[in-house]
Design an enzyme around this catalytic site. Structure first.
Site, PDB file in Angstrom:
ATOM      1  N   PHE A 113     -13.389  11.380 -74.184  1.00  0.00           N
ATOM      2  CA  PHE A 113     -12.885  12.706 -73.846  1.00  0.00           C
ATOM      3  C   PHE A 113     -13.515  13.133 -72.512  1.00  0.00           C
ATOM      4  O   PHE A 113     -14.716  12.956 -72.309  1.00  0.00           O
ATOM      5  CB  PHE A 113     -13.229  13.699 -74.954  1.00  0.00           C
ATOM      6  N   ASP A 183     -19.894  12.606 -80.960  1.00  0.00           N
ATOM      7  CA  ASP A 183     -19.061  13.792 -80.775  1.00  0.00           C
ATOM      8  C   ASP A 183     -18.074  13.834 -81.946  1.00  0.00           C
ATOM      9  O   ASP A 183     -17.214  12.952 -82.083  1.00  0.00           O
ATOM     10  CB  ASP A 183     -18.338  13.717 -79.427  1.00  0.00           C
ATOM     11  N   LYS A 209     -11.074  23.435 -83.741  1.00  0.00           N
ATOM     12  CA  LYS A 209     -10.060  22.444 -84.121  1.00  0.00           C
ATOM     13  C   LYS A 209      -9.902  22.472 -85.644  1.00  0.00           C
ATOM     14  O   LYS A 209      -9.394  23.437 -86.186  1.00  0.00           O
ATOM     15  CB  LYS A 209     -10.440  21.075 -83.574  1.00  0.00           C
TER      16      LYS A 209
HETATM   17  C1  LIG Z   1     -12.068  19.349 -77.941  1.00  0.00           C
HETATM   18  C2  LIG Z   1     -13.178  18.451 -77.530  1.00  0.00           C
HETATM   19  C3  LIG Z   1     -14.276  18.964 -76.828  1.00  0.00           C
HETATM   20  C4  LIG Z   1     -14.276  20.404 -76.446  1.00  0.00           C
HETATM   21  O1  LIG Z   1     -15.300  20.804 -75.618  1.00  0.00           O
HETATM   22  P1  LIG Z   1     -15.385  22.350 -75.223  1.00  0.00           P
HETATM   23  O2  LIG Z   1     -16.688  22.472 -74.604  1.00  0.00           O
HETATM   24  O3  LIG Z   1     -15.168  23.157 -76.464  1.00  0.00           O
HETATM   25  O4  LIG Z   1     -14.248  22.650 -74.284  1.00  0.00           O
HETATM   26  C5  LIG Z   1     -15.316  18.100 -76.529  1.00  0.00           C
HETATM   27  N1  LIG Z   1     -15.266  16.787 -76.885  1.00  0.00           N
HETATM   28  C6  LIG Z   1     -14.205  16.279 -77.552  1.00  0.00           C
HETATM   29  C7  LIG Z   1     -14.200  14.844 -77.942  1.00  0.00           C
HETATM   30  C8  LIG Z   1     -13.129  17.087 -77.869  1.00  0.00           C
HETATM   31  O5  LIG Z   1     -12.081  16.588 -78.511  1.00  0.00           O
END
Ligand SMILES: *Cc1c(COP(=O)(O)O)cnc(C)c1O
Length: 396
Positions: A113, A183, A209
Protein backbone atom coordinates in the site's frame (compact mmCIF):
# COMPACT_ATOMS: atom_id res chain seq x y z
CA UNK A 1 -23.62 -17.42 16.60
CA UNK A 2 -24.41 -14.40 14.53
CA UNK A 3 -27.87 -14.28 12.94
CA UNK A 4 -27.16 -12.65 9.59
CA UNK A 5 -30.86 -12.06 8.88
CA UNK A 6 -30.75 -9.42 11.63
CA UNK A 7 -27.32 -7.85 11.22
CA UNK A 8 -28.11 -5.59 8.24
CA UNK A 9 -30.47 -3.64 10.48
CA UNK A 10 -27.48 -2.78 12.69
CA UNK A 11 -26.39 -0.44 9.90
CA UNK A 12 -27.97 2.41 8.00
CA UNK A 13 -27.65 1.88 4.29
CA UNK A 14 -29.68 3.70 1.65
CA UNK A 15 -32.50 1.70 0.02
CA UNK A 16 -31.59 0.20 -3.32
CA UNK A 17 -27.84 0.37 -2.76
CA UNK A 18 -25.65 -2.73 -2.80
CA UNK A 19 -22.62 -1.65 -0.82
CA UNK A 20 -19.51 -3.57 -1.80
CA UNK A 21 -17.06 -0.98 -0.49
CA UNK A 22 -17.05 -1.65 3.25
CA UNK A 23 -13.36 -2.50 2.83
CA UNK A 24 -12.68 1.14 1.97
CA UNK A 25 -15.21 2.97 4.14
CA UNK A 26 -17.31 0.80 6.44
CA UNK A 27 -21.07 1.48 6.51
CA UNK A 28 -22.66 3.67 9.18
CA UNK A 29 -23.73 1.70 12.26
CA UNK A 30 -27.31 2.60 13.21
CA UNK A 31 -26.18 3.45 16.75
CA UNK A 32 -23.47 5.93 15.71
CA UNK A 33 -25.50 9.12 15.09
CA UNK A 34 -27.14 9.04 18.53
CA UNK A 35 -23.89 8.21 20.29
CA UNK A 36 -21.96 10.99 18.55
CA UNK A 37 -24.82 13.43 19.30
CA UNK A 38 -24.68 12.40 22.96
CA UNK A 39 -20.94 12.98 23.16
CA UNK A 40 -21.35 16.39 21.52
CA UNK A 41 -24.42 17.61 23.38
CA UNK A 42 -24.27 15.97 26.80
CA UNK A 43 -20.56 15.33 27.31
CA UNK A 44 -18.97 18.27 25.51
CA UNK A 45 -21.96 20.61 25.74
CA UNK A 46 -22.90 20.13 29.39
CA UNK A 47 -20.03 18.42 31.18
CA UNK A 48 -17.42 20.43 29.30
CA UNK A 49 -13.81 19.83 30.33
CA UNK A 50 -14.88 17.61 33.24
CA UNK A 51 -15.66 14.96 30.64
CA UNK A 52 -11.98 14.06 30.39
CA UNK A 53 -12.42 12.39 33.76
CA UNK A 54 -16.17 11.98 34.16
CA UNK A 55 -16.94 10.49 30.75
CA UNK A 56 -13.74 8.52 30.30
CA UNK A 57 -12.35 10.63 27.47
CA UNK A 58 -8.79 10.36 28.70
CA UNK A 59 -9.00 6.54 28.78
CA UNK A 60 -10.51 6.20 25.30
CA UNK A 61 -7.24 5.24 23.50
CA UNK A 62 -6.64 2.38 25.97
CA UNK A 63 -10.29 1.41 26.38
CA UNK A 64 -11.04 1.13 22.67
CA UNK A 65 -7.64 -0.50 22.08
CA UNK A 66 -8.57 -3.17 24.63
CA UNK A 67 -11.84 -3.73 22.76
CA UNK A 68 -10.02 -4.17 19.43
CA UNK A 69 -7.50 -6.57 21.02
CA UNK A 70 -9.62 -9.77 20.80
CA UNK A 71 -10.40 -9.03 17.14
CA UNK A 72 -6.68 -9.31 16.35
CA UNK A 73 -5.63 -11.95 18.88
CA UNK A 74 -3.85 -9.51 21.18
CA UNK A 75 -3.89 -8.85 24.91
CA UNK A 76 -5.87 -5.87 26.22
CA UNK A 77 -2.66 -4.13 27.25
CA UNK A 78 -1.10 -4.55 23.80
CA UNK A 79 -3.38 -2.36 21.64
CA UNK A 80 -3.82 1.40 21.61
CA UNK A 81 -6.02 3.64 19.47
CA UNK A 82 -4.15 6.70 18.22
CA UNK A 83 -3.40 8.88 15.22
CA UNK A 84 -3.77 7.55 11.66
CA UNK A 85 -2.43 4.29 10.26
CA UNK A 86 0.23 6.30 8.41
CA UNK A 87 1.49 8.00 11.58
CA UNK A 88 1.41 4.73 13.53
CA UNK A 89 3.51 3.09 10.79
CA UNK A 90 6.07 5.85 11.23
CA UNK A 91 6.15 5.53 15.01
CA UNK A 92 6.53 1.75 15.05
CA UNK A 93 8.97 1.49 12.14
CA UNK A 94 11.23 4.13 13.70
CA UNK A 95 11.01 2.39 17.09
CA UNK A 96 11.89 -0.96 15.51
CA UNK A 97 14.97 0.44 13.72
CA UNK A 98 16.25 1.98 16.94
CA UNK A 99 15.82 -1.40 18.65
CA UNK A 100 18.05 -3.16 16.09
CA UNK A 101 21.20 -1.00 16.10
CA UNK A 102 23.74 -2.02 13.48
CA UNK A 103 21.10 -3.38 11.11
CA UNK A 104 20.38 -1.01 8.25
CA UNK A 105 17.73 -2.64 6.06
CA UNK A 106 13.95 -2.51 6.04
CA UNK A 107 12.43 -5.30 3.99
CA UNK A 108 9.02 -4.91 2.36
CA UNK A 109 7.08 -5.85 -0.78
CA UNK A 110 6.95 -3.94 -4.05
CA UNK A 111 3.34 -2.87 -4.61
CA UNK A 112 2.65 -2.60 -0.88
CA UNK A 113 0.00 0.00 0.00
CA UNK A 114 1.51 3.37 -1.00
CA UNK A 115 1.46 4.96 2.45
CA UNK A 116 3.46 2.05 3.86
CA UNK A 117 6.17 2.60 1.25
CA UNK A 118 6.09 6.40 1.44
CA UNK A 119 6.38 6.40 5.23
CA UNK A 120 9.45 4.15 4.99
CA UNK A 121 10.95 6.36 2.30
CA UNK A 122 10.45 9.38 4.56
CA UNK A 123 12.06 7.53 7.45
CA UNK A 124 15.17 6.75 5.38
CA UNK A 125 15.55 10.48 4.69
CA UNK A 126 15.88 10.97 8.45
CA UNK A 127 18.14 7.91 8.79
CA UNK A 128 20.42 8.09 5.73
CA UNK A 129 22.21 4.83 6.65
CA UNK A 130 19.00 2.85 6.34
CA UNK A 131 17.87 1.44 3.01
CA UNK A 132 14.66 -0.20 1.84
CA UNK A 133 14.85 -3.59 0.20
CA UNK A 134 11.86 -5.05 -1.62
CA UNK A 135 11.16 -8.65 -2.53
CA UNK A 136 8.02 -10.25 -3.93
CA UNK A 137 6.00 -12.47 -1.59
CA UNK A 138 7.72 -15.71 -2.64
CA UNK A 139 11.20 -14.18 -2.21
CA UNK A 140 10.70 -12.59 1.22
CA UNK A 141 12.09 -15.45 3.28
CA UNK A 142 15.29 -15.53 1.17
CA UNK A 143 15.68 -11.75 1.36
CA UNK A 144 15.87 -11.85 5.17
CA UNK A 145 19.48 -11.61 6.30
CA UNK A 146 21.52 -10.30 9.24
CA UNK A 147 21.22 -6.71 8.01
CA UNK A 148 17.40 -6.62 8.13
CA UNK A 149 16.10 -4.72 11.15
CA UNK A 150 12.44 -4.76 10.19
CA UNK A 151 10.10 -6.66 7.90
CA UNK A 152 7.01 -4.55 7.10
CA UNK A 153 4.12 -6.28 5.36
CA UNK A 154 0.45 -5.67 4.77
CA UNK A 155 -1.30 -8.84 5.91
CA UNK A 156 -4.07 -8.71 3.28
CA UNK A 157 -3.14 -6.94 0.06
CA UNK A 158 -5.41 -4.01 -0.74
CA UNK A 159 -5.50 -4.69 -4.47
CA UNK A 160 -5.65 -8.44 -4.87
CA UNK A 161 -6.83 -9.56 -1.45
CA UNK A 162 -3.87 -11.97 -1.15
CA UNK A 163 -3.19 -12.85 2.50
CA UNK A 164 0.31 -13.53 3.80
CA UNK A 165 1.10 -16.45 6.08
CA UNK A 166 1.58 -14.40 9.24
CA UNK A 167 2.97 -17.16 11.51
CA UNK A 168 5.46 -18.46 8.91
CA UNK A 169 6.81 -15.04 7.89
CA UNK A 170 7.01 -13.85 11.48
CA UNK A 171 9.00 -16.95 12.38
CA UNK A 172 11.31 -16.48 9.37
CA UNK A 173 11.96 -12.85 10.35
CA UNK A 174 12.67 -13.81 13.94
CA UNK A 175 15.05 -16.50 12.70
CA UNK A 176 17.02 -13.75 10.95
CA UNK A 177 16.92 -11.54 14.05
CA UNK A 178 14.51 -8.99 12.57
CA UNK A 179 11.32 -7.50 13.97
CA UNK A 180 8.05 -7.68 12.00
CA UNK A 181 5.42 -4.98 11.60
CA UNK A 182 2.06 -6.11 10.18
CA UNK A 183 -0.36 -3.66 8.59
CA UNK A 184 -3.82 -5.07 9.43
CA UNK A 185 -5.86 -2.42 7.59
CA UNK A 186 -7.64 -5.04 5.45
CA UNK A 187 -7.63 -7.73 8.15
CA UNK A 188 -9.10 -6.32 11.38
CA UNK A 189 -12.80 -7.13 11.41
CA UNK A 190 -12.44 -8.89 8.05
CA UNK A 191 -10.65 -12.15 8.82
CA UNK A 192 -9.65 -13.87 12.06
CA UNK A 193 -6.22 -12.56 13.10
CA UNK A 194 -4.01 -14.08 15.81
CA UNK A 195 -1.11 -11.75 16.55
CA UNK A 196 -0.39 -13.57 19.80
CA UNK A 197 -0.43 -17.00 18.20
CA UNK A 198 1.98 -15.77 15.53
CA UNK A 199 4.19 -14.17 18.21
CA UNK A 200 3.99 -10.96 16.15
CA UNK A 201 6.06 -7.98 17.31
CA UNK A 202 4.22 -4.96 15.98
CA UNK A 203 1.08 -4.10 14.04
CA UNK A 204 -1.03 -1.19 12.91
CA UNK A 205 -4.54 -1.06 11.48
CA UNK A 206 -7.29 1.12 10.23
CA UNK A 207 -10.48 2.19 12.03
CA UNK A 208 -12.69 3.20 9.11
CA UNK A 209 -12.64 0.04 6.97
CA UNK A 210 -13.99 -3.24 8.38
CA UNK A 211 -14.27 -1.70 11.87
CA UNK A 212 -16.88 0.80 10.66
CA UNK A 213 -15.43 3.70 12.65
CA UNK A 214 -16.36 6.45 10.18
CA UNK A 215 -14.39 8.53 7.66
CA UNK A 216 -10.88 9.23 8.94
CA UNK A 217 -11.50 7.29 12.17
CA UNK A 218 -8.49 7.00 14.49
CA UNK A 219 -6.27 3.99 13.82
CA UNK A 220 -4.78 1.41 16.19
CA UNK A 221 -1.36 0.03 16.94
CA UNK A 222 -0.17 -3.14 18.65
CA UNK A 223 3.13 -3.76 20.44
CA UNK A 224 3.91 -7.18 21.89
CA UNK A 225 3.87 -6.93 25.69
CA UNK A 226 7.51 -8.09 26.04
CA UNK A 227 8.75 -5.38 23.65
CA UNK A 228 6.92 -2.38 25.06
CA UNK A 229 9.48 -1.35 27.67
CA UNK A 230 12.32 -1.56 25.15
CA UNK A 231 10.76 0.51 22.37
CA UNK A 232 10.57 4.28 22.16
CA UNK A 233 8.19 6.40 20.13
CA UNK A 234 9.93 8.93 17.87
CA UNK A 235 7.01 11.31 18.47
CA UNK A 236 7.46 12.10 22.15
CA UNK A 237 4.20 13.89 22.81
CA UNK A 238 3.02 14.81 26.27
CA UNK A 239 0.27 12.20 26.46
CA UNK A 240 2.82 9.42 25.97
CA UNK A 241 4.66 10.71 29.05
CA UNK A 242 4.70 8.71 32.28
CA UNK A 243 3.07 11.64 34.11
CA UNK A 244 1.58 14.11 31.62
CA UNK A 245 -0.11 16.18 34.31
CA UNK A 246 3.12 16.67 36.26
CA UNK A 247 3.98 19.08 33.40
CA UNK A 248 7.72 18.50 33.79
CA UNK A 249 10.27 19.78 31.27
CA UNK A 250 11.81 16.42 30.47
CA UNK A 251 10.31 13.49 28.66
CA UNK A 252 9.94 10.12 30.35
CA UNK A 253 7.92 7.45 28.52
CA UNK A 254 4.78 5.91 29.99
CA UNK A 255 5.51 2.37 31.21
CA UNK A 256 3.42 0.34 28.72
CA UNK A 257 1.75 0.77 25.36
CA UNK A 258 0.71 4.29 26.45
CA UNK A 259 4.13 5.58 25.40
CA UNK A 260 2.93 5.37 21.82
CA UNK A 261 0.34 8.08 22.38
CA UNK A 262 1.41 11.48 21.10
CA UNK A 263 -1.21 14.18 21.54
CA UNK A 264 -4.82 14.64 22.62
CA UNK A 265 -7.14 11.97 21.20
CA UNK A 266 -9.90 13.15 18.81
CA UNK A 267 -12.88 12.34 21.03
CA UNK A 268 -15.65 12.72 18.44
CA UNK A 269 -13.86 10.33 16.09
CA UNK A 270 -13.13 7.99 19.00
CA UNK A 271 -16.84 7.93 19.93
CA UNK A 272 -17.85 6.86 16.43
CA UNK A 273 -15.06 4.27 16.29
CA UNK A 274 -16.11 2.77 19.62
CA UNK A 275 -19.62 2.10 18.29
CA UNK A 276 -18.18 0.32 15.25
CA UNK A 277 -15.79 -1.73 17.38
CA UNK A 278 -18.51 -2.68 19.89
CA UNK A 279 -20.61 -3.93 17.00
CA UNK A 280 -17.79 -6.06 15.58
CA UNK A 281 -17.03 -7.48 19.03
CA UNK A 282 -20.57 -8.78 19.32
CA UNK A 283 -20.29 -10.53 15.98
CA UNK A 284 -18.71 -13.95 15.72
CA UNK A 285 -15.52 -13.68 13.60
CA UNK A 286 -15.69 -17.39 12.77
CA UNK A 287 -19.24 -17.04 11.44
CA UNK A 288 -18.21 -13.90 9.55
CA UNK A 289 -15.32 -15.74 7.91
CA UNK A 290 -17.58 -18.64 6.91
CA UNK A 291 -20.16 -16.34 5.36
CA UNK A 292 -17.46 -14.25 3.67
CA UNK A 293 -16.20 -17.44 2.04
CA UNK A 294 -19.69 -18.38 0.86
CA UNK A 295 -20.23 -14.90 -0.61
CA UNK A 296 -16.85 -15.12 -2.32
CA UNK A 297 -17.63 -18.52 -3.85
CA UNK A 298 -21.02 -17.28 -5.05
CA UNK A 299 -19.44 -14.17 -6.59
CA UNK A 300 -16.60 -16.09 -8.27
CA UNK A 301 -18.91 -18.80 -9.66
CA UNK A 302 -21.47 -16.35 -11.04
CA UNK A 303 -18.76 -14.20 -12.59
CA UNK A 304 -17.06 -17.15 -14.27
CA UNK A 305 -20.40 -18.12 -15.83
CA UNK A 306 -21.74 -14.69 -16.71
CA UNK A 307 -18.78 -12.29 -17.01
CA UNK A 308 -15.90 -14.53 -18.19
CA UNK A 309 -14.00 -11.55 -19.67
CA UNK A 310 -13.17 -10.39 -16.13
CA UNK A 311 -10.13 -12.11 -14.65
CA UNK A 312 -10.32 -13.24 -11.02
CA UNK A 313 -7.24 -11.88 -9.20
CA UNK A 314 -7.97 -13.09 -5.66
CA UNK A 315 -6.91 -16.58 -4.52
CA UNK A 316 -9.78 -19.05 -4.26
CA UNK A 317 -8.27 -20.70 -1.18
CA UNK A 318 -9.95 -18.96 1.80
CA UNK A 319 -6.78 -19.24 3.91
CA UNK A 320 -4.86 -17.25 1.33
CA UNK A 321 -7.17 -14.24 0.97
CA UNK A 322 -8.96 -11.51 2.90
CA UNK A 323 -12.63 -10.49 2.66
CA UNK A 324 -12.69 -8.99 -0.82
CA UNK A 325 -12.81 -10.11 -4.42
CA UNK A 326 -10.88 -8.38 -7.20
CA UNK A 327 -11.06 -8.70 -10.96
CA UNK A 328 -8.88 -7.43 -13.78
CA UNK A 329 -10.47 -5.81 -16.84
CA UNK A 330 -8.95 -3.28 -19.26
CA UNK A 331 -11.80 -0.79 -18.79
CA UNK A 332 -12.21 -1.43 -15.09
CA UNK A 333 -12.54 2.25 -14.24
CA UNK A 334 -15.51 2.94 -16.56
CA UNK A 335 -17.09 -0.38 -15.57
CA UNK A 336 -16.89 0.56 -11.87
CA UNK A 337 -18.48 3.95 -12.55
CA UNK A 338 -21.29 2.38 -14.60
CA UNK A 339 -21.95 -0.05 -11.74
CA UNK A 340 -22.03 2.75 -9.17
CA UNK A 341 -24.56 4.59 -11.35
CA UNK A 342 -26.82 1.53 -10.88
CA UNK A 343 -26.41 1.53 -7.11
CA UNK A 344 -23.78 -1.22 -6.95
CA UNK A 345 -20.89 0.41 -5.12
CA UNK A 346 -17.48 -1.18 -5.48
CA UNK A 347 -14.27 0.62 -6.26
CA UNK A 348 -11.47 0.89 -8.78
CA UNK A 349 -7.77 0.44 -8.09
CA UNK A 350 -4.82 0.96 -10.36
CA UNK A 351 -3.99 -0.78 -12.62
CA UNK A 352 -7.30 -1.83 -14.18
CA UNK A 353 -8.76 -3.57 -11.12
CA UNK A 354 -12.36 -3.78 -9.92
CA UNK A 355 -12.48 -4.41 -6.20
CA UNK A 356 -15.45 -5.52 -4.12
CA UNK A 357 -15.43 -5.72 -0.33
CA UNK A 358 -17.35 -8.60 1.23
CA UNK A 359 -18.93 -7.53 4.51
CA UNK A 360 -21.09 -10.41 5.77
CA UNK A 361 -22.97 -8.29 8.32
CA UNK A 362 -24.63 -6.22 5.58
CA UNK A 363 -24.46 -8.36 2.42
CA UNK A 364 -26.72 -11.24 1.35
CA UNK A 365 -26.37 -13.79 -1.41
CA UNK A 366 -29.19 -11.95 -3.23
CA UNK A 367 -27.00 -8.82 -3.23
CA UNK A 368 -24.23 -10.76 -4.96
CA UNK A 369 -26.69 -12.08 -7.58
CA UNK A 370 -27.91 -8.55 -8.25
CA UNK A 371 -24.41 -7.12 -8.46
CA UNK A 372 -23.35 -9.74 -11.00
CA UNK A 373 -26.63 -9.21 -12.91
CA UNK A 374 -25.86 -5.50 -13.18
CA UNK A 375 -22.29 -6.21 -14.26
CA UNK A 376 -23.38 -8.73 -16.91
CA UNK A 377 -25.92 -6.26 -18.29
CA UNK A 378 -23.40 -3.39 -18.39
CA UNK A 379 -20.99 -5.62 -20.30
CA UNK A 380 -23.62 -6.97 -22.71
CA UNK A 381 -25.02 -3.52 -23.52
CA UNK A 382 -21.58 -1.87 -23.38
CA UNK A 383 -23.21 0.79 -21.21
CA UNK A 384 -19.80 1.45 -19.65
CA UNK A 385 -18.69 3.13 -22.91
CA UNK A 386 -20.74 6.22 -22.03
CA UNK A 387 -18.05 8.98 -21.86
CA UNK A 388 -19.26 10.20 -18.49
CA UNK A 389 -17.98 6.95 -16.94
CA UNK A 390 -14.45 7.74 -18.10
CA UNK A 391 -14.21 11.00 -16.15
CA UNK A 392 -11.83 10.73 -13.22
CA UNK A 393 -12.66 12.45 -9.96
CA UNK A 394 -10.19 13.18 -7.18
CA UNK A 395 -10.98 10.03 -5.19
CA UNK A 396 -11.29 6.88 -7.31
C1 LIG B 1 -6.33 2.05 4.16
C2 LIG B 1 -4.90 1.72 4.44
C3 LIG B 1 -4.09 2.62 5.14
C4 LIG B 1 -4.66 3.93 5.55
O1 LIG B 1 -3.76 4.83 6.09
P1 LIG B 1 -4.33 6.23 6.60
O2 LIG B 1 -3.22 6.79 7.34
O3 LIG B 1 -5.58 5.97 7.39
O4 LIG B 1 -4.71 7.04 5.40
C5 LIG B 1 -2.79 2.23 5.43
N1 LIG B 1 -2.31 1.02 5.02
C6 LIG B 1 -3.08 0.15 4.33
C7 LIG B 1 -2.53 -1.16 3.92
C8 LIG B 1 -4.38 0.49 4.00
O5 LIG B 1 -5.14 -0.36 3.31
Amino acid sequence: MTDFSKTRALFRLPEGVIYLDGNSLGALPAATPARVAEVVEAEWGRSLIGSWNDHGWIDAPHRIGAKIAPLVGAGEDEVLVADSTSVNLFKLAAAALAARPGRRTILTEPGNFPTDLYILQGLTRLLPDVTIRTAPAEGLADALDEDVALLLLTHVHYRTGVRHDMPALTEAAHGAGALVLWDLSHSAGAVPVDLGGANADLAVGCGYKFLNGGPGAPAFLYVHRDLQAGLASPIQGWLGHAAPFAFGDDYAPAPGIGRFLAGTPPILGMAALEVGVDLMREADMGAIATKSSALFDRFATLMAARCPSLLLLTPVDPARRGSQISFGYPDAYALTQALIARGVIGDYREPAILRFGLTPLTLSHADIWQAVDALADILATEAWRDPRYAERRTVT
